[in-house]
Design a protein around this motif. Sequence first.
Motif, PDB file in Angstrom:
ATOM      1  N   ALA A 132      -4.003 -31.079 -16.343  1.00  0.00           N
ATOM      2  CA  ALA A 132      -4.117 -32.596 -16.903  1.00  0.00           C
ATOM      3  C   ALA A 132      -4.281 -32.440 -15.248  1.00  0.00           C
ATOM      4  N   PRO A 133      -5.850 -33.317 -15.892  1.00  0.00           N
ATOM      5  CA  PRO A 133      -6.508 -33.953 -14.240  1.00  0.00           C
ATOM      6  C   PRO A 133      -5.778 -35.010 -14.139  1.00  0.00           C
ATOM      7  N   LEU A 134      -6.641 -35.406 -12.972  1.00  0.00           N
ATOM      8  CA  LEU A 134      -5.711 -37.113 -12.128  1.00  0.00           C
ATOM      9  C   LEU A 134      -6.413 -38.212 -12.624  1.00  0.00           C
ATOM     10  N   ASP A 135      -5.992 -39.574 -13.088  1.00  0.00           N
ATOM     11  CA  ASP A 135      -6.815 -40.281 -13.611  1.00  0.00           C
ATOM     12  C   ASP A 135      -5.736 -41.635 -12.740  1.00  0.00           C
ATOM     13  N   LEU A 136      -6.814 -42.423 -12.800  1.00  0.00           N
ATOM     14  CA  LEU A 136      -6.317 -43.294 -12.171  1.00  0.00           C
ATOM     15  C   LEU A 136      -6.427 -44.850 -12.609  1.00  0.00           C
ATOM     16  N   PRO A 162     -12.533 -48.039 -19.822  1.00  0.00           N
ATOM     17  CA  PRO A 162     -13.506 -48.974 -18.795  1.00  0.00           C
ATOM     18  C   PRO A 162     -13.256 -49.495 -17.926  1.00  0.00           C
ATOM     19  N   ILE A 163     -11.504 -49.253 -17.615  1.00  0.00           N
ATOM     20  CA  ILE A 163     -11.199 -48.987 -15.893  1.00  0.00           C
ATOM     21  C   ILE A 163     -10.247 -48.393 -15.404  1.00  0.00           C
ATOM     22  N   GLY A 164     -10.116 -46.961 -15.878  1.00  0.00           N
ATOM     23  CA  GLY A 164     -10.155 -45.472 -15.142  1.00  0.00           C
ATOM     24  C   GLY A 164     -11.103 -44.971 -14.536  1.00  0.00           C
ATOM     25  N   LEU A 165     -10.751 -43.677 -13.597  1.00  0.00           N
ATOM     26  CA  LEU A 165     -10.807 -43.042 -12.966  1.00  0.00           C
ATOM     27  C   LEU A 165     -10.641 -41.865 -13.080  1.00  0.00           C
ATOM     28  N   ARG A 166     -11.152 -40.137 -12.615  1.00  0.00           N
ATOM     29  CA  ARG A 166     -10.962 -39.442 -12.697  1.00  0.00           C
ATOM     30  C   ARG A 166     -10.898 -38.637 -11.248  1.00  0.00           C
ATOM     31  N   VAL A 167      -9.965 -38.501 -10.662  1.00  0.00           N
ATOM     32  CA  VAL A 167     -10.798 -37.407  -9.195  1.00  0.00           C
ATOM     33  C   VAL A 167      -9.921 -36.206  -9.167  1.00  0.00           C
ATOM     34  N   PRO A 168     -10.587 -35.525  -8.593  1.00  0.00           N
ATOM     35  CA  PRO A 168     -10.909 -33.924  -8.200  1.00  0.00           C
ATOM     36  C   PRO A 168      -9.597 -33.907  -8.307  1.00  0.00           C
ATOM     37  N   GLU A 169      -8.904 -32.216  -8.561  1.00  0.00           N
ATOM     38  CA  GLU A 169      -7.467 -31.940  -8.225  1.00  0.00           C
ATOM     39  C   GLU A 169      -7.414 -31.649  -6.747  1.00  0.00           C
ATOM     40  N   GLY A 170      -6.156 -32.080  -6.439  1.00  0.00           N
ATOM     41  CA  GLY A 170      -6.148 -31.718  -4.818  1.00  0.00           C
ATOM     42  C   GLY A 170      -6.476 -33.314  -3.669  1.00  0.00           C
ATOM     43  N   VAL A 171      -7.022 -34.605  -4.561  1.00  0.00           N
ATOM     44  CA  VAL A 171      -7.313 -35.743  -4.047  1.00  0.00           C
ATOM     45  C   VAL A 171      -5.526 -36.076  -3.710  1.00  0.00           C
ATOM     46  N   SER A 176      -4.817 -43.389   0.423  1.00  0.00           N
ATOM     47  CA  SER A 176      -5.860 -43.552   0.244  1.00  0.00           C
ATOM     48  C   SER A 176      -5.725 -45.027   0.485  1.00  0.00           C
ATOM     49  N   ASP A 177      -6.644 -46.054   1.121  1.00  0.00           N
ATOM     50  CA  ASP A 177      -6.297 -47.585   0.637  1.00  0.00           C
ATOM     51  C   ASP A 177      -6.609 -48.220   0.161  1.00  0.00           C
ATOM     52  N   ALA A 178      -7.512 -47.009  -0.964  1.00  0.00           N
ATOM     53  CA  ALA A 178      -7.398 -47.909  -2.759  1.00  0.00           C
ATOM     54  C   ALA A 178      -6.009 -48.109  -3.065  1.00  0.00           C
ATOM     55  N   TRP A 179      -5.283 -47.252  -2.784  1.00  0.00           N
ATOM     56  CA  TRP A 179      -4.298 -46.901  -3.513  1.00  0.00           C
ATOM     57  C   TRP A 179      -2.797 -47.930  -2.671  1.00  0.00           C
ATOM     58  N   ARG A 180      -3.158 -48.150  -1.533  1.00  0.00           N
ATOM     59  CA  ARG A 180      -2.422 -48.797  -0.319  1.00  0.00           C
ATOM     60  C   ARG A 180      -2.346 -50.423  -0.359  1.00  0.00           C
ATOM     61  N   SER A 181      -3.467 -50.868  -1.028  1.00  0.00           N
ATOM     62  CA  SER A 181      -4.080 -52.046  -1.084  1.00  0.00           C
ATOM     63  C   SER A 181      -3.808 -51.791  -2.771  1.00  0.00           C
ATOM     64  N   GLY A 182      -3.520 -51.496  -3.654  1.00  0.00           N
ATOM     65  CA  GLY A 182      -2.862 -51.738  -5.408  1.00  0.00           C
ATOM     66  C   GLY A 182      -3.795 -51.648  -5.450  1.00  0.00           C
ATOM     67  N   LEU A 183      -5.379 -51.859  -5.103  1.00  0.00           N
ATOM     68  CA  LEU A 183      -6.591 -51.334  -6.234  1.00  0.00           C
ATOM     69  C   LEU A 183      -6.551 -50.262  -7.140  1.00  0.00           C
ATOM     70  N   VAL A 184      -5.846 -49.009  -6.852  1.00  0.00           N
ATOM     71  CA  VAL A 184      -5.633 -48.497  -8.255  1.00  0.00           C
ATOM     72  C   VAL A 184      -3.987 -47.701  -8.257  1.00  0.00           C
ATOM     73  N   GLU A 185      -3.823 -47.802  -9.506  1.00  0.00           N
ATOM     74  CA  GLU A 185      -2.888 -46.785 -10.121  1.00  0.00           C
ATOM     75  C   GLU A 185      -2.596 -45.586 -10.541  1.00  0.00           C
ATOM     76  N   VAL A 186      -1.979 -44.255 -10.386  1.00  0.00           N
ATOM     77  CA  VAL A 186      -1.923 -43.245 -11.112  1.00  0.00           C
ATOM     78  C   VAL A 186      -1.865 -43.218 -12.010  1.00  0.00           C
ATOM     79  N   GLN A 187      -2.081 -43.272 -13.807  1.00  0.00           N
ATOM     80  CA  GLN A 187      -2.325 -43.856 -14.890  1.00  0.00           C
ATOM     81  C   GLN A 187      -3.105 -42.599 -15.920  1.00  0.00           C
ATOM     82  N   ASP A 188      -2.427 -41.845 -16.692  1.00  0.00           N
ATOM     83  CA  ASP A 188      -3.506 -41.003 -17.454  1.00  0.00           C
ATOM     84  C   ASP A 188      -3.731 -41.472 -18.020  1.00  0.00           C
ATOM     85  N   GLU A 189      -5.568 -41.507 -18.771  1.00  0.00           N
ATOM     86  CA  GLU A 189      -6.454 -42.404 -19.411  1.00  0.00           C
ATOM     87  C   GLU A 189      -6.168 -43.423 -20.893  1.00  0.00           C
TER      88      GLU A 189
END
Length: 394
Positions: A132-136, A162-171, A176-189
């Motif tokens: 599975a990919p890693l989606d945010l 429209p609100i999703g991002l996919r990051v490479p395996e191993g990230v 990241s500041d994006a996660w710590r600040s609450g800008l992104v959450e891990v969630q499958d598309e």
Amino acid sequence: MTPAARAQAAIELLDQVIEAARSGGAAADTLIARYFKDRRYAGSKDRRAVRELVYAAIRRSGERPASGRAALLGLADELPDLLDCFDGSPHAPSPRVPGENGTARTAVPAWLAARFDPVIDEAEWPALLERAPLDLRCNRLKGDREAAMTALPDAVATRLSPIGLRVPEGVRVEDSDAWRSGLVEVQDEGSQLLALACEARAGMTVVDLCAGAGGKTLALAAEMANQGSIVAADTDRGRLSRMMPRLERAGVSIVGTRLLNPGAEREALADLRGAVDLVLVDAPCSGSGTWRRNPETRWRLTPDRLGRLVALQAALLDIAAELVRPGGLLVYAVCSLLAEEGRNQAARFREHRSAWVSDPAAMGAGRTAGTGQILTPAQDGTDGFFVARWRAPC
């Protein structure tokens, strides 16, 4: 570690995974983490190689193997070097991960083969076991997707959400500041599409009936611009407790949790009867749509367990229907691709509530399955989901 030592470690771990599947113990990733916590001499390359061997063997075995050795030997046609490891050759090459994660024949336990929704062709089965990919999900309370992609330069926009991002395996997202600040959450598309299909809006009263640790609760709150009220209910105290730090990080303040006692859900929700704009029932299920994340769950499922899950899903739908106000929306979802948990469950609901109006979700993806829709890894690149929606009679 030598190749033979890696193979032996994989056998030991597979024995643990097989026993856990038989007895209801910990998941494979938990067992692997515990195993290497006590073996700090193993380097990162060794850990990765052993983990890949374990998961390759699990994916290759549709039926629960008799032993870890049998599971690993099942890879011999893809990894012939493993035979040298079993023979104890000190010069055997390092095992490599197979290019494919199995075939249609090995992907699905035989007793489940005829239970998949009829829109799913057997040719799609191997995709159920791909990595599975890693989606945010971008949290729109904190910023937009462009801001998230700027903060995570390796991320790309998801194809469907429209609100999703996919990051490479191993990230390491949580560093990241994006996660710590609450800008992104891990969630499958696929989960993101399900949350969007609820069409939650500011000012609504919403019940997330099987909220768990709150992934979809958070998504609903963001779509509501943190205005209104969400009751996040579940029977698992531990999972509900894990929601609170996530709510704080995401900047969500409209959620109240409610612990339910199994069998006494109606009493605990009596104050909401007929008063809720939207009820989401993301019901407990076989998890057949998420095998690519937890392939060993195929070994845990039995006909008896599946029967209990189907009965629970029907009961939860009945409870949810009583909460919806006239004209309100009920959304039913399972991360399952089995007909009896999806289209058949929706047909049963419609049979017992003929006045309710089917209101198919506009997800921009998936295929029609009875009165609902199905997302699959092969067709949509998401986890597998069945989703159905109904409007309560006015």
